[in-house]
Motif scaffolding. Structure first.
Motif, PDB file in Angstrom:
ATOM      1  N   ARG A   5      23.738 -42.542  34.190  1.00  0.00           N
ATOM      2  CA  ARG A   5      22.397 -42.104  33.771  1.00  0.00           C
ATOM      3  C   ARG A   5      22.420 -41.601  32.342  1.00  0.00           C
ATOM      4  NH1 ARG A   5      22.209 -39.861  39.064  1.00  0.00           N
ATOM      5  NH2 ARG A   5      22.699 -37.809  38.214  1.00  0.00           N
ATOM      6  N   MET A   6      23.456 -40.909  31.940  1.00  0.00           N
ATOM      7  CA  MET A   6      23.548 -40.411  30.569  1.00  0.00           C
ATOM      8  C   MET A   6      23.649 -41.565  29.588  1.00  0.00           C
ATOM      9  SD  MET A   6      26.040 -37.102  31.047  1.00  0.00           S
ATOM     10  CE  MET A   6      26.109 -36.835  29.287  1.00  0.00           C
ATOM     11  N   ALA A   7      24.409 -42.590  29.954  1.00  0.00           N
ATOM     12  CA  ALA A   7      24.558 -43.751  29.080  1.00  0.00           C
ATOM     13  C   ALA A   7      23.218 -44.469  28.918  1.00  0.00           C
ATOM     14  CB  ALA A   7      25.610 -44.707  29.647  1.00  0.00           C
ATOM     15  N   GLN A   8      22.449 -44.582  30.010  1.00  0.00           N
ATOM     16  CA  GLN A   8      21.155 -45.242  29.938  1.00  0.00           C
ATOM     17  C   GLN A   8      20.173 -44.456  29.094  1.00  0.00           C
ATOM     18  OE1 GLN A   8      20.188 -45.633  34.076  1.00  0.00           O
ATOM     19  NE2 GLN A   8      21.186 -47.621  34.291  1.00  0.00           N
ATOM     20  N   SER A   9      20.212 -43.133  29.205  1.00  0.00           N
ATOM     21  CA  SER A   9      19.282 -42.299  28.457  1.00  0.00           C
ATOM     22  C   SER A   9      19.595 -42.274  26.974  1.00  0.00           C
ATOM     23  CB  SER A   9      19.289 -40.868  29.019  1.00  0.00           C
ATOM     24  OG  SER A   9      20.554 -40.264  28.798  1.00  0.00           O
ATOM     25  N   SER A  10      20.773 -42.706  26.572  1.00  0.00           N
ATOM     26  CA  SER A  10      21.165 -42.673  25.168  1.00  0.00           C
ATOM     27  C   SER A  10      20.876 -43.991  24.465  1.00  0.00           C
ATOM     28  CB  SER A  10      22.651 -42.340  25.049  1.00  0.00           C
ATOM     29  OG  SER A  10      23.438 -43.383  25.618  1.00  0.00           O
ATOM     30  N   THR A  11      20.325 -44.971  25.160  1.00  0.00           N
ATOM     31  CA  THR A  11      20.022 -46.259  24.562  1.00  0.00           C
ATOM     32  C   THR A  11      18.517 -46.503  24.582  1.00  0.00           C
ATOM     33  OG1 THR A  11      20.294 -47.375  26.688  1.00  0.00           O
ATOM     34  CG2 THR A  11      22.237 -47.222  25.265  1.00  0.00           C
ATOM     35  N   PHE A  12      18.062 -47.317  23.626  1.00  0.00           N
ATOM     36  CA  PHE A  12      16.646 -47.628  23.527  1.00  0.00           C
ATOM     37  C   PHE A  12      16.321 -48.866  24.364  1.00  0.00           C
ATOM     38  CE2 PHE A  12      17.493 -45.146  19.744  1.00  0.00           C
ATOM     39  CZ  PHE A  12      16.370 -44.334  19.660  1.00  0.00           C
ATOM     40  N   PRO A  13      15.112 -48.941  24.906  1.00  0.00           N
ATOM     41  CA  PRO A  13      14.716 -50.131  25.685  1.00  0.00           C
ATOM     42  C   PRO A  13      14.511 -51.332  24.770  1.00  0.00           C
ATOM     43  CG  PRO A  13      12.847 -48.660  25.411  1.00  0.00           C
ATOM     44  CD  PRO A  13      14.048 -47.920  24.859  1.00  0.00           C
ATOM     45  N   ASP A  14      14.489 -52.520  25.356  1.00  0.00           N
ATOM     46  CA  ASP A  14      14.255 -53.733  24.573  1.00  0.00           C
ATOM     47  C   ASP A  14      12.840 -53.757  24.002  1.00  0.00           C
ATOM     48  OD1 ASP A  14      16.802 -54.659  25.037  1.00  0.00           O
ATOM     49  OD2 ASP A  14      16.244 -55.806  26.816  1.00  0.00           O
ATOM     50  N   VAL A  15      11.872 -53.224  24.762  1.00  0.00           N
ATOM     51  CA  VAL A  15      10.487 -53.138  24.301  1.00  0.00           C
ATOM     52  C   VAL A  15      10.166 -51.671  24.031  1.00  0.00           C
ATOM     53  CG1 VAL A  15       8.070 -53.554  24.873  1.00  0.00           C
ATOM     54  CG2 VAL A  15       9.822 -55.192  25.592  1.00  0.00           C
ATOM     55  N   VAL A  16       9.744 -51.381  22.808  1.00  0.00           N
ATOM     56  CA  VAL A  16       9.571 -50.005  22.356  1.00  0.00           C
ATOM     57  C   VAL A  16       8.087 -49.738  22.079  1.00  0.00           C
ATOM     58  CG1 VAL A  16      10.219 -48.297  20.624  1.00  0.00           C
ATOM     59  CG2 VAL A  16      11.864 -50.057  21.329  1.00  0.00           C
ATOM     60  N   GLU A  17       7.604 -48.595  22.560  1.00  0.00           N
ATOM     61  CA  GLU A  17       6.229 -48.170  22.292  1.00  0.00           C
ATOM     62  C   GLU A  17       6.230 -47.105  21.205  1.00  0.00           C
ATOM     63  OE1 GLU A  17       3.434 -47.496  25.476  1.00  0.00           O
ATOM     64  OE2 GLU A  17       4.846 -48.338  26.928  1.00  0.00           O
ATOM     65  N   LEU A  18       5.357 -47.298  20.207  1.00  0.00           N
ATOM     66  CA  LEU A  18       5.265 -46.370  19.082  1.00  0.00           C
ATOM     67  C   LEU A  18       3.850 -45.820  18.982  1.00  0.00           C
ATOM     68  CD1 LEU A  18       7.012 -48.538  16.325  1.00  0.00           C
ATOM     69  CD2 LEU A  18       8.105 -46.823  17.774  1.00  0.00           C
ATOM     70  N   ASN A  19       3.753 -44.596  18.516  1.00  0.00           N
ATOM     71  CA  ASN A  19       2.485 -43.985  18.140  1.00  0.00           C
ATOM     72  C   ASN A  19       2.603 -43.647  16.657  1.00  0.00           C
ATOM     73  OD1 ASN A  19       0.374 -42.255  17.503  1.00  0.00           O
ATOM     74  ND2 ASN A  19       0.450 -41.160  19.440  1.00  0.00           N
ATOM     75  N   VAL A  20       1.903 -44.420  15.832  1.00  0.00           N
ATOM     76  CA  VAL A  20       1.959 -44.200  14.387  1.00  0.00           C
ATOM     77  C   VAL A  20       0.599 -43.684  13.932  1.00  0.00           C
ATOM     78  CG1 VAL A  20       2.447 -45.211  12.125  1.00  0.00           C
ATOM     79  CG2 VAL A  20       3.613 -46.096  14.167  1.00  0.00           C
ATOM     80  N   GLY A  21       0.537 -42.409  13.639  1.00  0.00           N
ATOM     81  CA  GLY A  21      -0.716 -41.810  13.183  1.00  0.00           C
ATOM     82  C   GLY A  21      -1.866 -41.978  14.150  1.00  0.00           C
ATOM     83  N   GLY A  22      -1.569 -42.039  15.445  1.00  0.00           N
ATOM     84  CA  GLY A  22      -2.617 -42.196  16.450  1.00  0.00           C
ATOM     85  C   GLY A  22      -2.849 -43.633  16.888  1.00  0.00           C
ATOM     86  N   GLN A  23      -2.248 -44.603  16.187  1.00  0.00           N
ATOM     87  CA  GLN A  23      -2.358 -46.008  16.572  1.00  0.00           C
ATOM     88  C   GLN A  23      -1.122 -46.399  17.392  1.00  0.00           C
ATOM     89  OE1 GLN A  23      -5.034 -48.049  15.823  1.00  0.00           O
ATOM     90  NE2 GLN A  23      -5.983 -46.192  15.012  1.00  0.00           N
ATOM     91  N   VAL A  24      -1.353 -47.070  18.511  1.00  0.00           N
ATOM     92  CA  VAL A  24      -0.259 -47.434  19.408  1.00  0.00           C
ATOM     93  C   VAL A  24       0.202 -48.851  19.109  1.00  0.00           C
ATOM     94  CG1 VAL A  24       0.406 -47.812  21.820  1.00  0.00           C
ATOM     95  CG2 VAL A  24      -1.082 -45.880  21.215  1.00  0.00           C
ATOM     96  N   ASP A  65       0.461 -43.593   8.211  1.00  0.00           N
ATOM     97  CA  ASP A  65      -0.809 -44.322   8.278  1.00  0.00           C
ATOM     98  C   ASP A  65      -0.744 -45.378   9.387  1.00  0.00           C
ATOM     99  OD1 ASP A  65      -2.919 -46.273   7.771  1.00  0.00           O
ATOM    100  OD2 ASP A  65      -3.201 -45.266   5.853  1.00  0.00           O
ATOM    101  N   GLY A  66      -1.488 -45.165  10.460  1.00  0.00           N
ATOM    102  CA  GLY A  66      -1.419 -46.068  11.606  1.00  0.00           C
ATOM    103  C   GLY A  66      -1.965 -47.451  11.316  1.00  0.00           C
TER     104      GLY A  66
END
Length: 267
Positions: A5-24, A65-66
């Motif tokens: 579980r620790m190893a999984q939590s230390s890696t990023f998923p293949d698909v990443v969700e971002l919030n840039v200035g309120g824009q997803v 700037d989103g």
């Protein structure tokens, strides 16, 4: 199991969700890390998910700037970047490129701004296309191209209804607009409205064809107008019609009005 579980939590998923200035934004991990030594490359390769700030829904948050980030992401995805004709925010986009540590993108935006100023001084039209040969995978950045887009017309249709009571001093009761339609060449409609365009009523048509059956996924004209303005379109005509009927055969009942308006934009 704990170690796993620790190893999984230390890696990023293949698909990443971002919030840039309120824009997803939703993108792939390999897109964010496409340019070595960039800020996003460093954030997503030198850290674990727990190290990066997140919004209330767990999306990675960047206070930038989103709107302009869409161009940063396009640049990371491909070896070219398309900017709308008459794009007015090159300097602001250059500032974003500097922040995200994309020196080649910043250099090309600076060169484009300089060329634009020279063209204005000489009376020549702005050169809208920026080209560069594709660099090798060892390059620290990617080339930029902005072809400006095709000319043409887009018509926005807007239908609404409202009720006026017998007491003319009373406030009119408006019903929310059900749909904003988009008419024009398919390639232009997709360029301007992108993912906000609902194509379900006229799917799988080639981009060189025309349609009057597309509509938008939102009901606010201002959003449509903003998109058109950002893409270099200007309103050239507008017309509206209205019809009136009574809620029943009794003339004393409230009047029901239906209006239909079309706005014609050109580039």
């Amino acid at each position: 199991p704990l170690k796993t579980r620790m190893a999984q939590s230390s890696t990023f998923p293949d698909v990443v969700e971002l919030n840039v200035g309120g824009q997803v934004y939703v993108t792939r991990f390999e897109t964010l890390t496409a340019v070595p030594k960039s800020l996003l490359w460093a954030k997503f390769t030198q850290n674990s998910p727990a190290d990066l700030p997140k919004d209330s829904k767990g999306r990675f948050f960047f206070d930038r700037d989103g709107f302009l980030f869409r161009y940063i992401l396009d640049y990371l995805r491909d070896s070219e970047l398309f900017l709308p004709e008459f794009f007015k925010e090159r300097k602001r986009l250059q500032r974003e490129a500097d922040f995200f540590q994309l020196p080649e993108l910043s250099r090309r935006l600076a060169a484009a701004s300089k060329d634009s100023s020279s063209a204005e001084d000489s009376g020549d039209p702005e050169e809208a296309e920026l080209t560069s040969p594709v660099t090798s995978s060892s390059s620290s950045d990617r080339p930029l191209r902005s072809p400006g887009g095709n000319s043409g017309y887009i018509t926005i249709g807007y239908r609404g209804t409202y009720t006026i009571g017998r007491d003319i001093q009373a406030d009119a009761k408006f019903r929310r607009v059900a749909r904003i339609t988009v008419c024009g060449k398919i390639s232009l409609a997709k360029e301007v409205f992108g993912e906000t365009l609902n194509e379900s009523r006229d799917p799988d048509r080639p981009p060189d064809k025309y349609t009057a059956r597309y509509y938008l996924k939102y009901n606010f004209l201002e959003q449509a107008f903003d998109r058109l303005a950002e893409a270099g379109f200007h309103m050239v005509a507008c017309s509206s019609t209205g019809t009136c009927s009574y809620g029943s055969n009794d003339p004393s009942e409230d009047k029901l009005w239906t209006s239909y308006t079309e706005y014609v934009f050109s580039r």
